[in-house]
Design an enzyme around this catalytic site. Structure first.
Site, short mmCIF file in Angstrom:
data_model
loop_
_atom_site.label_atom_id
_atom_site.label_comp_id
_atom_site.label_asym_id
_atom_site.label_seq_id
_atom_site.Cartn_x
_atom_site.Cartn_y
_atom_site.Cartn_z
N SER A 86 0.80 -1.11 0.07
CA SER A 86 0.18 -0.05 0.17
C SER A 86 0.61 1.91 -0.15
O SER A 86 1.77 1.13 -1.21
CB SER A 86 -1.02 -0.06 1.09
OG SER A 86 -1.54 0.93 1.08
N HIS A 190 -7.96 1.04 -1.42
CA HIS A 190 -7.72 0.26 -2.40
C HIS A 190 -9.86 -0.60 -3.28
O HIS A 190 -8.99 -1.96 -3.24
CB HIS A 190 -7.08 -0.88 -2.28
CG HIS A 190 -5.69 -0.21 -1.95
ND1 HIS A 190 -4.45 0.38 -2.43
CD2 HIS A 190 -5.00 -0.30 -0.56
CE1 HIS A 190 -4.03 0.70 -1.69
NE2 HIS A 190 -3.57 1.02 -0.64
#
Length: 304
Positions: A86, A190
């Site tokens: 991430s 996400h």
């Protein structure tokens, strides 16, 4: 072959930056970064409570700053590959020479602000599923309207969606899942919920002048190594609203012949996954400067 990795949001804990600021030059670097991005990193990394550093706009630059400080403390290190989970991909981009430290911190500050704004539109969150069959879990999540936002490998998937959807998951776990653990994040990252942040990050990325990576850079979009700085930045932008495939990153580490993996501060999460998914690969988490000697010994044995 050594892999250097950087953790994503949720790895932060109150005060975790404190011991790193005691290293020579660290306080001055953090002060300069703080001035550049308009955020008091030293305060948030030493004095703020868990709720304050859960704020996306704070957590993300704090994580990148900690990763950069701890990696610098290792000394001159040339890993065989780098990757990040991430937001850790921005840290990894700096490791690879794609972005300098200030550019990385500036980008992550804008990323955090944009994602926090997107997260404020709807109350959302993320929860980790421990155990179970990935195919069964993914199908179950989709039935509940949730997104498998992080497919981490080693029997772990992170679900993301509204708080109501996550509550339903807690009551109705997929078959074989031992536990559902809420993560210390403030949004459904996400996923489609982050779509408003993508355009803002794309605009911010226009100011960057990325270099091509100096070491192998493994993207968590698909586990593929990426050869140009321009494509890495493009992926950093799109990644905000697309799932993280850490399982595929670990497959690539294996294919590259990884023999050791070091996770920069605040390390632990990715090392835990690697221990289960990459048997035979030596691992080390840089939690505090007390871990530096062991990390340097590992580097001496495994780095190029």
């Amino acid at each position: 072959m050594l892999v250097l990795v950087a953790p994503g949001q949720g790895a932060q804990t109150p005060g975790f930056l404190t011991p790193w600021l005691e290293l020579s030059g660290a306080s001055d670097r953090v002060s300069a970064w703080s001035d550049a991005i308009g955020l008091d990193l030293a305060h948030y990394g030493t004095k703020a409570d868990a709720e304050e550093i859960r704020d996306t706009a704070v957590a993300q630059p704090l994580l990148v700053a900690a990763g950069l400080l701890s990696a610098t403390a290792l000394g001159a290190t040339i890993p065989g590959a780098v990757a990040g989970h991430s937001v850790g991909e921005i840290t990894a981009a700096s490791f690879a020479g794609v972005l300098d430290d200030t550019a990385a911190l500036t980008l992550v500050r804008k990323r955090g602000l944009a994602m926090a704004e997107a997260a404020a539109i709807t109350e959302t969150g993320m929860s980790a599923l421990l155990g179970g069959d990935p195919e069964v879990s993914v199908a179950h999540l989709e039935k509940l309207g949730l997104t498998p936002a992080n497919v981490n490998g080693a029997g772990q998937i992170v679900a993301a969606g509204t708080l109501e959807q996550l509550a339903a998951l807690n009551e109705d776990k997929p078959e074989g899942v031992r536990k559902v653990v809420p993560l210390k994040v403030a949004g459904a990252f996400h996923t489609r919920h982050m779509a408003p942040a993508v355009d803002k990050l794309a605009e911010a990325a226009k100011a960057l002048v990325p270099a091509d990576p100096q070491v192998t850079y493994v993207s968590n979009k698909d586990g593929r190594s990426v050869a140009t700085g321009a494509e890495i930045v493009e992926r950093l932008v799109g990644q905000v609203a697309n799932p993280v495939r850490w399982d595929l990153c670990m497959e690539t580490f294996k294919e590259l012949g990884a023999t050791a993996l070091i996770e920069v501060s605040p390390g632990g999460t990715l090392v835990g996954l690697a221990k289960r998914a990459l048997p035979g690969v030596q691992t080390l988490a840089l939690k505090t400067p007390d871990d530096l000697d062991a990390a340097r010994a590992l580097i001496a044995e495994h780095a190029a």
